[in-house]
Design a protein around this motif. Structure first.
Motif, PDB file in Angstrom:
ATOM      1  N   GLY A  89       8.781  -2.701  -2.934  1.00 39.65           N
ATOM      2  CA  GLY A  89       8.979  -3.338  -3.618  1.00 39.65           C
ATOM      3  C   GLY A  89       7.234  -3.129  -4.386  1.00 39.65           C
ATOM      4  O   GLY A  89       7.865  -2.439  -5.551  1.00 39.65           O
ATOM      5  N   PHE A  90       6.357  -2.310  -4.041  1.00 33.65           N
ATOM      6  CA  PHE A  90       5.144  -2.816  -4.884  1.00 33.65           C
ATOM      7  C   PHE A  90       4.087  -1.712  -4.456  1.00 33.65           C
ATOM      8  O   PHE A  90       4.183  -1.055  -2.955  1.00 33.65           O
ATOM      9  CB  PHE A  90       3.793  -4.034  -4.772  1.00 33.65           C
ATOM     10  CG  PHE A  90       4.748  -4.423  -5.553  1.00 33.65           C
ATOM     11  CD1 PHE A  90       5.076  -5.086  -7.105  1.00 33.65           C
ATOM     12  CD2 PHE A  90       5.188  -6.067  -4.925  1.00 33.65           C
ATOM     13  CE1 PHE A  90       5.684  -6.444  -7.676  1.00 33.65           C
ATOM     14  CE2 PHE A  90       5.924  -6.843  -5.018  1.00 33.65           C
ATOM     15  CZ  PHE A  90       6.112  -7.392  -6.853  1.00 33.65           C
ATOM     16  N   MET A  91       3.123  -1.189  -5.204  1.00 37.12           N
ATOM     17  CA  MET A  91       2.275   0.324  -4.659  1.00 37.12           C
ATOM     18  C   MET A  91       1.901  -0.139  -5.340  1.00 37.12           C
ATOM     19  O   MET A  91       0.184  -0.154  -6.127  1.00 37.12           O
ATOM     20  CB  MET A  91       2.683   1.600  -5.190  1.00 37.12           C
ATOM     21  CG  MET A  91       2.059   2.776  -4.383  1.00 37.12           C
ATOM     22  SD  MET A  91       2.431   4.592  -5.190  1.00 37.12           S
ATOM     23  CE  MET A  91       2.375   4.097  -6.758  1.00 37.12           C
ATOM     24  N   ASP A  92      -0.076   0.233  -4.277  1.00 36.48           N
ATOM     25  CA  ASP A  92      -1.253   0.572  -5.273  1.00 36.48           C
ATOM     26  C   ASP A  92      -2.147   1.371  -4.855  1.00 36.48           C
ATOM     27  O   ASP A  92      -1.918   1.874  -3.225  1.00 36.48           O
ATOM     28  CB  ASP A  92      -2.405  -1.092  -4.694  1.00 36.48           C
ATOM     29  CG  ASP A  92      -3.295  -1.113  -6.127  1.00 36.48           C
ATOM     30  OD1 ASP A  92      -3.539   0.825  -6.908  1.00 36.48           O
ATOM     31  OD2 ASP A  92      -3.544  -1.781  -6.424  1.00 36.48           O
ATOM     32  N   ILE A  93      -2.900   2.102  -4.998  1.00 33.74           N
ATOM     33  CA  ILE A  93      -4.063   3.156  -4.656  1.00 33.74           C
ATOM     34  C   ILE A  93      -5.111   3.247  -3.951  1.00 33.74           C
ATOM     35  O   ILE A  93      -6.242   2.095  -5.347  1.00 33.74           O
ATOM     36  CB  ILE A  93      -3.542   4.899  -5.127  1.00 33.74           C
ATOM     37  CG1 ILE A  93      -2.801   5.244  -4.916  1.00 33.74           C
ATOM     38  CG2 ILE A  93      -4.683   5.865  -4.658  1.00 33.74           C
ATOM     39  CD1 ILE A  93      -1.879   6.385  -5.724  1.00 33.74           C
ATOM     40  N   PHE A  94      -5.584   2.905  -2.735  1.00 27.28           N
ATOM     41  CA  PHE A  94      -7.030   2.698  -2.941  1.00 27.28           C
ATOM     42  C   PHE A  94      -7.703   3.231  -1.701  1.00 27.28           C
ATOM     43  O   PHE A  94      -7.336   3.987  -0.856  1.00 27.28           O
ATOM     44  CB  PHE A  94      -7.512   0.790  -2.108  1.00 27.28           C
ATOM     45  CG  PHE A  94      -8.747   0.854  -1.875  1.00 27.28           C
ATOM     46  CD1 PHE A  94      -9.560   0.208  -2.789  1.00 27.28           C
ATOM     47  CD2 PHE A  94      -9.232   0.834  -0.592  1.00 27.28           C
ATOM     48  CE1 PHE A  94     -10.709   0.152  -2.670  1.00 27.28           C
ATOM     49  CE2 PHE A  94     -10.614   0.666  -0.496  1.00 27.28           C
ATOM     50  CZ  PHE A  94     -11.645   0.428  -1.645  1.00 27.28           C
ATOM     51  N   ASP A  95      -9.400   4.028  -2.483  1.00 19.31           N
ATOM     52  CA  ASP A  95      -9.719   4.722  -1.260  1.00 19.31           C
ATOM     53  C   ASP A  95      -8.682   6.067  -0.115  1.00 19.31           C
ATOM     54  O   ASP A  95      -8.558   6.205   0.996  1.00 19.31           O
ATOM     55  CB  ASP A  95     -10.145   4.072  -0.134  1.00 19.31           C
ATOM     56  CG  ASP A  95     -11.644   4.654   0.474  1.00 19.31           C
ATOM     57  OD1 ASP A  95     -11.874   5.625  -0.172  1.00 19.31           O
ATOM     58  OD2 ASP A  95     -11.941   4.052   1.721  1.00 19.31           O
ATOM     59  N   SER A  96      -8.023   6.433  -1.486  1.00 18.19           N
ATOM     60  CA  SER A  96      -7.464   7.898  -1.315  1.00 18.19           C
ATOM     61  C   SER A  96      -6.124   7.349  -0.402  1.00 18.19           C
ATOM     62  O   SER A  96      -5.820   8.574   0.737  1.00 18.19           O
ATOM     63  CB  SER A  96      -7.950   9.442  -0.444  1.00 18.19           C
ATOM     64  OG  SER A  96      -9.345   9.004  -1.624  1.00 18.19           O
ATOM     65  N   LYS A  97      -5.614   6.244  -0.392  1.00 22.16           N
ATOM     66  CA  LYS A  97      -4.584   5.558   0.926  1.00 22.16           C
ATOM     67  C   LYS A  97      -3.638   5.314  -0.316  1.00 22.16           C
ATOM     68  O   LYS A  97      -3.963   4.535  -1.868  1.00 22.16           O
ATOM     69  CB  LYS A  97      -4.833   4.602   1.896  1.00 22.16           C
ATOM     70  CG  LYS A  97      -5.483   5.872   3.110  1.00 22.16           C
ATOM     71  CD  LYS A  97      -5.471   5.075   4.186  1.00 22.16           C
ATOM     72  CE  LYS A  97      -6.002   5.588   5.187  1.00 22.16           C
ATOM     73  NZ  LYS A  97      -5.976   4.631   6.498  1.00 22.16           N
ATOM     74  N   ILE A  98      -2.756   5.689  -0.123  1.00 20.84           N
ATOM     75  CA  ILE A  98      -1.288   4.727  -0.847  1.00 20.84           C
ATOM     76  C   ILE A  98      -0.943   3.739  -0.240  1.00 20.84           C
ATOM     77  O   ILE A  98      -0.523   3.728   0.680  1.00 20.84           O
ATOM     78  CB  ILE A  98      -0.310   5.393  -1.135  1.00 20.84           C
ATOM     79  CG1 ILE A  98      -0.715   7.130  -2.120  1.00 20.84           C
ATOM     80  CG2 ILE A  98       1.063   4.519  -2.085  1.00 20.84           C
ATOM     81  CD1 ILE A  98       1.126   7.944  -1.784  1.00 20.84           C
ATOM     82  N   TYR A  99      -1.113   2.020  -0.386  1.00 18.28           N
ATOM     83  CA  TYR A  99      -0.443   1.441   0.262  1.00 18.28           C
ATOM     84  C   TYR A  99       1.067   1.236  -0.563  1.00 18.28           C
ATOM     85  O   TYR A  99       0.952   0.783  -2.192  1.00 18.28           O
ATOM     86  CB  TYR A  99      -1.382   0.181   0.100  1.00 18.28           C
ATOM     87  CG  TYR A  99      -3.001   0.148   1.192  1.00 18.28           C
ATOM     88  CD1 TYR A  99      -2.418  -0.054   2.072  1.00 18.28           C
ATOM     89  CD2 TYR A  99      -3.985   0.800   0.272  1.00 18.28           C
ATOM     90  CE1 TYR A  99      -3.544   0.281   2.963  1.00 18.28           C
ATOM     91  CE2 TYR A  99      -5.167   1.548   0.983  1.00 18.28           C
ATOM     92  CZ  TYR A  99      -4.920   0.939   2.788  1.00 18.28           C
ATOM     93  OH  TYR A  99      -5.632   1.295   2.614  1.00 18.28           O
ATOM     94  N   TYR A 100       2.195  -0.041   0.532  1.00 11.81           N
ATOM     95  CA  TYR A 100       2.891   0.180  -0.143  1.00 11.81           C
ATOM     96  C   TYR A 100       3.878  -0.963   0.102  1.00 11.81           C
ATOM     97  O   TYR A 100       3.317  -1.406   1.877  1.00 11.81           O
ATOM     98  CB  TYR A 100       4.056   0.986  -0.441  1.00 11.81           C
ATOM     99  CG  TYR A 100       4.154   2.032   1.434  1.00 11.81           C
ATOM    100  CD1 TYR A 100       5.259   1.774   1.991  1.00 11.81           C
ATOM    101  CD2 TYR A 100       3.499   3.193   1.330  1.00 11.81           C
ATOM    102  CE1 TYR A 100       5.827   2.403   2.825  1.00 11.81           C
ATOM    103  CE2 TYR A 100       3.737   4.059   2.347  1.00 11.81           C
ATOM    104  CZ  TYR A 100       5.143   3.245   3.045  1.00 11.81           C
ATOM    105  OH  TYR A 100       5.113   4.241   4.405  1.00 11.81           O
ATOM    106  N   THR A 101       4.761  -2.051  -0.091  1.00 10.75           N
ATOM    107  CA  THR A 101       5.553  -2.543   0.503  1.00 10.75           C
ATOM    108  C   THR A 101       6.697  -2.949   1.224  1.00 10.75           C
ATOM    109  O   THR A 101       7.811  -2.365  -0.482  1.00 10.75           O
ATOM    110  CB  THR A 101       4.440  -4.105   0.153  1.00 10.75           C
ATOM    111  OG1 THR A 101       5.939  -4.112  -1.696  1.00 10.75           O
ATOM    112  CG2 THR A 101       3.544  -4.730  -0.148  1.00 10.75           C
ATOM    113  N   VAL A 102       7.190  -3.016   1.410  1.00 11.91           N
ATOM    114  CA  VAL A 102       8.716  -3.533   2.389  1.00 11.91           C
ATOM    115  C   VAL A 102       9.016  -4.913   2.287  1.00 11.91           C
ATOM    116  O   VAL A 102       9.038  -5.128   3.530  1.00 11.91           O
ATOM    117  CB  VAL A 102       9.687  -2.282   2.738  1.00 11.91           C
ATOM    118  CG1 VAL A 102      11.382  -2.346   2.901  1.00 11.91           C
ATOM    119  CG2 VAL A 102       9.397  -0.786   1.915  1.00 11.91           C
ATOM    120  N   GLY A 103       9.411  -5.605   1.953  1.00  9.62           N
ATOM    121  CA  GLY A 103      10.202  -7.384   1.370  1.00  9.62           C
ATOM    122  C   GLY A 103       8.631  -7.695   2.067  1.00  9.62           C
ATOM    123  O   GLY A 103       7.556  -7.518   1.152  1.00  9.62           O
ATOM    124  N   GLY A 104       8.188  -8.376   3.553  1.00  5.98           N
ATOM    125  CA  GLY A 104       6.798  -9.619   3.131  1.00  5.98           C
ATOM    126  C   GLY A 104       5.372  -7.862   4.176  1.00  5.98           C
ATOM    127  O   GLY A 104       4.796  -8.982   4.199  1.00  5.98           O
TER     128      GLY A 104
END
Length: 346
Positions: free
Chosen positions: A256-271
């Protein structure tokens, strides 16, 4: 001796002024400095904006109304972008951009011409560039629209200046080196607009279902997925437009969503929330956060925290949750209807 005394006095004054200036630099610029906003989309009614201080000690559920009284923010609040001491709040359902002081939230002006279903905005050299979905509707979503455009807003006068036709469907946008990079969920290309010429460059082929887009160190990271589609992250090197991909396993379909912080990719699937390095070649299937939200509708990672918004039922007020990067719940906030984004005012 007289010279020495004068020198010491001058030095003392200089040190005092210097220290005073340093102290002033650290002082809040207004009530809503050093915190974050939660944008609440609203439903048939008006959108709203909530505010929390970074330490969660101060919270205001509806900042815009608290400051501006009976003035209405507008329907279907979509996005906030900043420039200097101003915040620009897009209300797509009312075709308006509310211009406020980002630290006091006092209304300055409204941009209410030249907009048609405005979505997201960025700023460059005194101009805002706002994507507009124009005649988009769910009925023709499968084939997309070809009448979307970028509205150019003069920020000195807060007026619509011109538009850039896209001949495609426009969604999220980032700005890098004088060019706009716009995701097009219903076509297989990344749109590229040269703002100096106000013309389209050759698009980059990235495949269907692109949504979230971030730029980091000259690379665009684009998340593809949503609504049961297969998921992947496409990396586009801006210098030469070459691409590479991180393909997700089927267990992570519908990202669903993605953001980048401190050289890491954070992403969501469901909750659930996952994280990988920006240099990773494979997706992680180990969640760092697992929530029970009805539908994860807003997401960000900043200030060593993970921010998640629950859509709720779009009729009643909903909630936002803040977690540590290791997945520990830090704070739960009661916000407005349909919270869809977080914006940081530091």
């Amino acid at each position: 001796m007289k010279f020495s005394k004068l020198f010491l006095i001058a030095l003392s004054v200089s040190l005092f002024v210097s220290c005073s200036n340093d102290d002033n630099d650290n002082e809040p610029k207004g009530v809503y400095d050093n915190g974050f906003f939660v944008l609440n989309e609203g439903s048939a009614g008006q959108g709203s904006v909530s505010f929390s201080s970074d330490d969660f000690s101060t919270f205001t559920k509806d900042v815009y109304t608290a400051v501006n009284g009976t003035d209405l923010l507008g329907k279907y609040a979509q996005n906030i972008f900043f420039d200097g001491d101003r915040a620009y709040i897009i209300a797509g359902g009312s075709n308006v951009i509310n211009v406020v002081n980002r630290y006091t939230f006092k209304l300055i002006a409204k941009v209410d011409t030249g907009l048609k279903n405005p979505r997201y905005g960025v700023v460059k050299d005194g101009k805002a560039y706002v994507t507009n979905a124009n005649t988009y509707s769910y009925e023709n979503a499968a084939t997309g629209n070809t009448d979307d455009y970028v509205a150019v807003i003069n920020l000195a006068t807060n007026t619509f200046e011109s538009k850039i036709d896209l001949n495609s469907t426009a969604n999220r946008v980032v700005l890098k080196d004088g060019k706009l990079y716009i995701t097009d969920s219903y076509n297989d290309k990344l749109l590229v607009v040269d703002i100096a010429t106000k013309k389209l460059d050759a698009p980059v082929q990235i495949g269907l279902n692109a949504d979230s887009i971030e730029e980091e160190n000259g690379v665009l990271y684009i998340l593809k997925g949503g609504f049961g589609n297969s998921s992947e992250i496409v990396k586009v090197k801006i210098a030469d437009k070459t691409t590479s991909k991180i393909t997700f396993p089927t267990a992570l379909d519908g990202a669903g969503f993605m953001d980048i912080f401190d050289s890491k990719i954070y992403y969501t699937v469901g909750g659930a929330v996952y994280a990988i390095s920006t240099t990773a070649t494979a997706a992680s299937t180990t969640a760092i956060v697992t929530t029970s939200v009805g539908y994860l509708y807003g997401f960000a990672v900043n200030n060593n925290h993970i921010y998640i918004a629950d859509s709720g039922d779009f009729k009643a007020d909903s909630k936002a949750y803040i977690y540590s990067l290791s997945g520990t719940l830090q704070k739960e906030l009661n916000v407005g209807v349909g919270p869809n984004g977080f914006y940081f005012n530091d």
